[in-house]
Write a protein that holds these residues in place. Sequence first.
Motif, PDB file in Angstrom:
ATOM      1  N   TRP B 138       0.831  -1.192   0.000  1.00  7.08           N
ATOM      2  CA  TRP B 138       0.000   0.000   0.000  1.00  7.08           C
ATOM      3  C   TRP B 138       0.867   1.244   0.000  1.00  7.08           C
ATOM      4  O   TRP B 138       1.913   1.288   0.653  1.00  7.08           O
ATOM      5  CB  TRP B 138      -0.891   0.014   1.246  1.00  7.08           C
ATOM      6  CG  TRP B 138      -1.588   1.338   1.465  1.00  7.08           C
ATOM      7  CD1 TRP B 138      -2.778   1.741   0.950  1.00  7.08           C
ATOM      8  CD2 TRP B 138      -1.113   2.435   2.267  1.00  7.08           C
ATOM      9  NE1 TRP B 138      -3.084   3.014   1.365  1.00  7.08           N
ATOM     10  CE2 TRP B 138      -2.077   3.467   2.179  1.00  7.08           C
ATOM     11  CE3 TRP B 138       0.041   2.649   3.047  1.00  7.08           C
ATOM     12  CZ2 TRP B 138      -1.931   4.691   2.832  1.00  7.08           C
ATOM     13  CZ3 TRP B 138       0.191   3.870   3.699  1.00  7.08           C
ATOM     14  CH2 TRP B 138      -0.801   4.872   3.587  1.00  7.08           C
ATOM     15  N   VAL B 139       0.455   2.246  -0.765  1.00 13.95           N
ATOM     16  CA  VAL B 139       1.040   3.587  -0.642  1.00 13.95           C
ATOM     17  C   VAL B 139      -0.123   4.578  -0.542  1.00 13.95           C
ATOM     18  O   VAL B 139      -1.239   4.302  -0.988  1.00 13.95           O
ATOM     19  CB  VAL B 139       1.942   3.992  -1.834  1.00 13.95           C
ATOM     20  CG1 VAL B 139       3.252   3.237  -1.804  1.00 13.95           C
ATOM     21  CG2 VAL B 139       1.223   3.813  -3.149  1.00 13.95           C
ATOM     22  N   GLU B 140       0.185   5.725   0.031  1.00 12.64           N
ATOM     23  CA  GLU B 140      -0.857   6.737   0.190  1.00 12.64           C
ATOM     24  C   GLU B 140      -1.467   7.099  -1.167  1.00 12.64           C
ATOM     25  O   GLU B 140      -2.675   7.148  -1.343  1.00 12.64           O
ATOM     26  CB  GLU B 140      -0.241   7.984   0.834  1.00 12.64           C
ATOM     27  CG  GLU B 140      -1.243   9.070   1.152  1.00 12.64           C
ATOM     28  CD  GLU B 140      -1.773   8.908   2.564  1.00 12.64           C
ATOM     29  OE1 GLU B 140      -0.966   8.936   3.499  1.00 12.64           O
ATOM     30  OE2 GLU B 140      -2.979   8.724   2.710  1.00 12.64           O
ATOM     31  N   GLY B 141      -0.608   7.370  -2.128  1.00 15.76           N
ATOM     32  CA  GLY B 141      -1.085   7.709  -3.467  1.00 15.76           C
ATOM     33  C   GLY B 141       0.040   7.566  -4.468  1.00 15.76           C
ATOM     34  O   GLY B 141       1.212   7.415  -4.076  1.00 15.76           O
ATOM     35  N   ALA B 142      -0.296   7.612  -5.744  1.00 16.41           N
ATOM     36  CA  ALA B 142       0.725   7.438  -6.779  1.00 16.41           C
ATOM     37  C   ALA B 142       1.831   8.474  -6.635  1.00 16.41           C
ATOM     38  O   ALA B 142       3.003   8.193  -6.938  1.00 16.41           O
ATOM     39  CB  ALA B 142       0.073   7.538  -8.165  1.00 16.41           C
ATOM     40  N   ALA B 143       1.493   9.664  -6.172  1.00  8.57           N
ATOM     41  CA  ALA B 143       2.500  10.715  -6.039  1.00  8.57           C
ATOM     42  C   ALA B 143       3.539  10.388  -4.972  1.00  8.57           C
ATOM     43  O   ALA B 143       4.615  10.996  -4.949  1.00  8.57           O
ATOM     44  CB  ALA B 143       1.818  12.048  -5.709  1.00  8.57           C
ATOM     45  N   ASN B 144       3.222   9.442  -4.088  1.00  8.69           N
ATOM     46  CA  ASN B 144       4.192   9.047  -3.059  1.00  8.69           C
ATOM     47  C   ASN B 144       5.279   8.131  -3.600  1.00  8.69           C
ATOM     48  O   ASN B 144       6.263   7.874  -2.911  1.00  8.69           O
ATOM     49  CB  ASN B 144       3.489   8.322  -1.909  1.00  8.69           C
ATOM     50  CG  ASN B 144       2.611   9.234  -1.101  1.00  8.69           C
ATOM     51  OD1 ASN B 144       1.550   9.641  -1.570  1.00  8.69           O
ATOM     52  ND2 ASN B 144       3.046   9.598   0.090  1.00  8.69           N
ATOM     53  N   LEU B 145       5.070   7.605  -4.797  1.00 13.67           N
ATOM     54  CA  LEU B 145       6.039   6.642  -5.332  1.00 13.67           C
ATOM     55  C   LEU B 145       7.264   7.385  -5.858  1.00 13.67           C
ATOM     56  O   LEU B 145       7.183   8.144  -6.814  1.00 13.67           O
ATOM     57  CB  LEU B 145       5.408   5.823  -6.457  1.00 13.67           C
ATOM     58  CG  LEU B 145       4.337   4.827  -5.999  1.00 13.67           C
ATOM     59  CD1 LEU B 145       3.602   4.246  -7.202  1.00 13.67           C
ATOM     60  CD2 LEU B 145       4.989   3.705  -5.179  1.00 13.67           C
ATOM     61  N   SER B 146       8.388   7.146  -5.222  1.00  7.16           N
ATOM     62  CA  SER B 146       9.634   7.777  -5.641  1.00  7.16           C
ATOM     63  C   SER B 146      10.159   7.106  -6.907  1.00  7.16           C
ATOM     64  O   SER B 146       9.714   6.012  -7.274  1.00  7.16           O
ATOM     65  CB  SER B 146      10.665   7.649  -4.534  1.00  7.16           C
ATOM     66  OG  SER B 146      10.930   6.272  -4.317  1.00  7.16           O
ATOM     67  N   HIS B 147      11.128   7.741  -7.540  1.00  2.00           N
ATOM     68  CA  HIS B 147      11.698   7.139  -8.752  1.00  2.00           C
ATOM     69  C   HIS B 147      12.383   5.820  -8.430  1.00  2.00           C
ATOM     70  O   HIS B 147      12.387   4.891  -9.227  1.00  2.00           O
ATOM     71  CB  HIS B 147      12.661   8.107  -9.442  1.00  2.00           C
ATOM     72  CG  HIS B 147      13.910   8.393  -8.672  1.00  2.00           C
ATOM     73  ND1 HIS B 147      13.922   9.115  -7.501  1.00  2.00           N
ATOM     74  CD2 HIS B 147      15.203   8.050  -8.899  1.00  2.00           C
ATOM     75  CE1 HIS B 147      15.160   9.212  -7.055  1.00  2.00           C
ATOM     76  NE2 HIS B 147      15.954   8.575  -7.876  1.00  2.00           N
ATOM     77  N   TRP B 148      12.957   5.716  -7.215  1.00  2.00           N
ATOM     78  CA  TRP B 148      13.616   4.442  -6.904  1.00  2.00           C
ATOM     79  C   TRP B 148      12.608   3.349  -6.594  1.00  2.00           C
ATOM     80  O   TRP B 148      12.864   2.180  -6.845  1.00  2.00           O
ATOM     81  CB  TRP B 148      14.645   4.627  -5.787  1.00  2.00           C
ATOM     82  CG  TRP B 148      14.093   4.970  -4.434  1.00  2.00           C
ATOM     83  CD1 TRP B 148      13.554   4.109  -3.540  1.00  2.00           C
ATOM     84  CD2 TRP B 148      14.018   6.266  -3.827  1.00  2.00           C
ATOM     85  NE1 TRP B 148      13.144   4.780  -2.408  1.00  2.00           N
ATOM     86  CE2 TRP B 148      13.428   6.108  -2.538  1.00  2.00           C
ATOM     87  CE3 TRP B 148      14.397   7.543  -4.234  1.00  2.00           C
ATOM     88  CZ2 TRP B 148      13.201   7.179  -1.678  1.00  2.00           C
ATOM     89  CZ3 TRP B 148      14.173   8.603  -3.364  1.00  2.00           C
ATOM     90  CH2 TRP B 148      13.583   8.419  -2.111  1.00  2.00           C
ATOM     91  N   GLU B 149      11.453   3.725  -6.077  1.00  2.00           N
ATOM     92  CA  GLU B 149      10.430   2.709  -5.833  1.00  2.00           C
ATOM     93  C   GLU B 149       9.853   2.216  -7.158  1.00  2.00           C
ATOM     94  O   GLU B 149       9.596   1.023  -7.332  1.00  2.00           O
ATOM     95  CB  GLU B 149       9.313   3.286  -4.965  1.00  2.00           C
ATOM     96  CG  GLU B 149       8.313   2.255  -4.451  1.00  2.00           C
ATOM     97  CD  GLU B 149       8.902   1.280  -3.447  1.00  2.00           C
ATOM     98  OE1 GLU B 149       9.892   1.631  -2.774  1.00  2.00           O
ATOM     99  OE2 GLU B 149       8.381   0.144  -3.349  1.00  2.00           O
ATOM    100  N   CYS B 150       9.659   3.140  -8.110  1.00  2.00           N
ATOM    101  CA  CYS B 150       9.166   2.728  -9.430  1.00  2.00           C
ATOM    102  C   CYS B 150      10.188   1.845 -10.136  1.00  2.00           C
ATOM    103  O   CYS B 150       9.835   0.917 -10.860  1.00  2.00           O
ATOM    104  CB  CYS B 150       8.858   3.964 -10.284  1.00  2.00           C
ATOM    105  SG  CYS B 150       7.481   4.952  -9.663  1.00  2.00           S
ATOM    106  N   ALA B 151      11.464   2.145  -9.928  1.00  2.00           N
ATOM    107  CA  ALA B 151      12.513   1.359 -10.587  1.00  2.00           C
ATOM    108  C   ALA B 151      12.663  -0.022  -9.961  1.00  2.00           C
ATOM    109  O   ALA B 151      13.105  -0.965 -10.630  1.00  2.00           O
ATOM    110  CB  ALA B 151      13.839   2.110 -10.525  1.00  2.00           C
ATOM    111  N   ALA B 152      12.306  -0.157  -8.693  1.00  2.00           N
ATOM    112  CA  ALA B 152      12.448  -1.448  -7.997  1.00  2.00           C
ATOM    113  C   ALA B 152      11.226  -1.664  -7.106  1.00  2.00           C
ATOM    114  O   ALA B 152      11.326  -1.638  -5.883  1.00  2.00           O
ATOM    115  CB  ALA B 152      13.730  -1.476  -7.174  1.00  2.00           C
TER     116      ALA B 152
END
Lengths: 152, 355
Positions: B138-152
């Motif tokens: 779970w994340v609060e929202g898509a905007a909370n996803l950092s570039h490193w989280e998207c990459a891994a």
Amino acid sequence: MRYAVNTSQVISEIIDGEAVMINLTTGNYYSLNESGATAWNAIEAGASAGDLVALLSARYEGDRAEIESAVGRLIDELNREELIVGSEDNGAPPAALDPAAKRMPFEAPQLEKHTDMQDLILLDPVHEVGEQGWPHVKVGGGDTPAPDRVPE
Amino acid sequence: MREGASPGAADAQAAVFDLDGIVGTHARAVGQMGVVEHRFQIADEVVTLRFAGAALVDLLTPAFAHLAVEEGSKPGLVINLWDSISTGVEAPPLPSIPADAPFGAFYYYEERPYRALFQPGPRALSMFDADAREAWYWVEGAANLSHWECAAPARHILQWYVRSTGRQQVHGGAVGTPDGGVLLVGKGGSGKSTATLSTLNSDLLYAGDDYVAVQIDDPPVVHSLYSSGKVEPHHLGRLPHLGSAVWNQDKLQTEKAVVYVHQHWPERTSRGFPLRAVLIPKVAADRPESRITEASRAMALAALAPSTIFQLHPSGQEALAAMARVVERVPTHTLELGSDIAGIPRAISELLGGQ
């Protein structure tokens, strides 16, 4: 006094005769050369300083006073880095050496220290969450915590 | 109670970290938004990503694109993913944390068969049920996803999962051929990403630059987790072939450059290969040529283990022993990275060809 690895915060492996140790609390990690790894292996078994001197004297060709001095320095360093602790355990005597094994020239144990992981510990600390750390379920989204549930 | 959970264990656990509360908020999110499923083959097993709605899909699936599979065999792991902003469902129960917790702090909880980890900075929760082979992210929202989280994405869940299948997630890159490849190990800034991304202009295949899984027992095998690559923006000049492939061109003032390799070089990605050697990259920019020299296994373990251990939760003796077993099984070398980028894949290919 006997010694033991400070297993509450230290993990280690011996590979190809060298030791790699990691202090999970400080973020520092270390390597020990062959004679140091021999001593570390004995400390894992609960060796005393005298045991280490006897072990290294049996395994290596060297002046006993030099070996005693090197063991003292190594114990001081390992203590200072919180890698070992004093132990009440009687431990086991160091493993017997093959009497036919050729003794190698003594090289003093060298503890190499690396501090480049400390930033990771400071920036990304890990907290173990216990029973008080995770909130209990809230009924209907309100503010009143539900009573603890009883295992079936 | 959730179907399939052990009754006693699940209820005892629910009193501690509220399993049902976490599962329940996900179920409500699915009820609101419906399910979007994507399936991938990760470390020889099918992993299903089960999103509540589509808000996170385009951010969290590109890194796995090279591992996509069609409908078929039963998944070894189902990961349920959702957010509160797009679904309108409240956050799952989260641990209490001090207001001044560092952005990168982790709050970890474990009681078999559950592991849970909360990251207060990005407000992300990961939970894994080892018995049910099911996980929640779970994340609060898509905007909370950092570039490193998207990459891994879901790195902690995958770490717990692959360990339960006899593999070890490690901090390292991997490139090679179908016959075998190398694991590049070292802390951030050691040259892993430069070395792995340099191979996109060569015949070598790319299995990752930061996190891969390694089979611990014989034969040692590298499994790709992500086809992403991250590099400091000031290193892009040395990797001109990345060019317009950089995903976050407009954010390079504050972020590492992210490249989804499969989107631009689909023929160059690999799901994995037998492990033939461990390489320790070392920048040697004072000369053009790259070269491979001997390194002790202890040096390789010291390069691999600390940077892996301090990113894993939990970390400990078991993980270190697993990495030692991997390092014991293959030759270990230093890869001196010269200034001529084309020479890096050449040196690796020569090593692999000569074995």
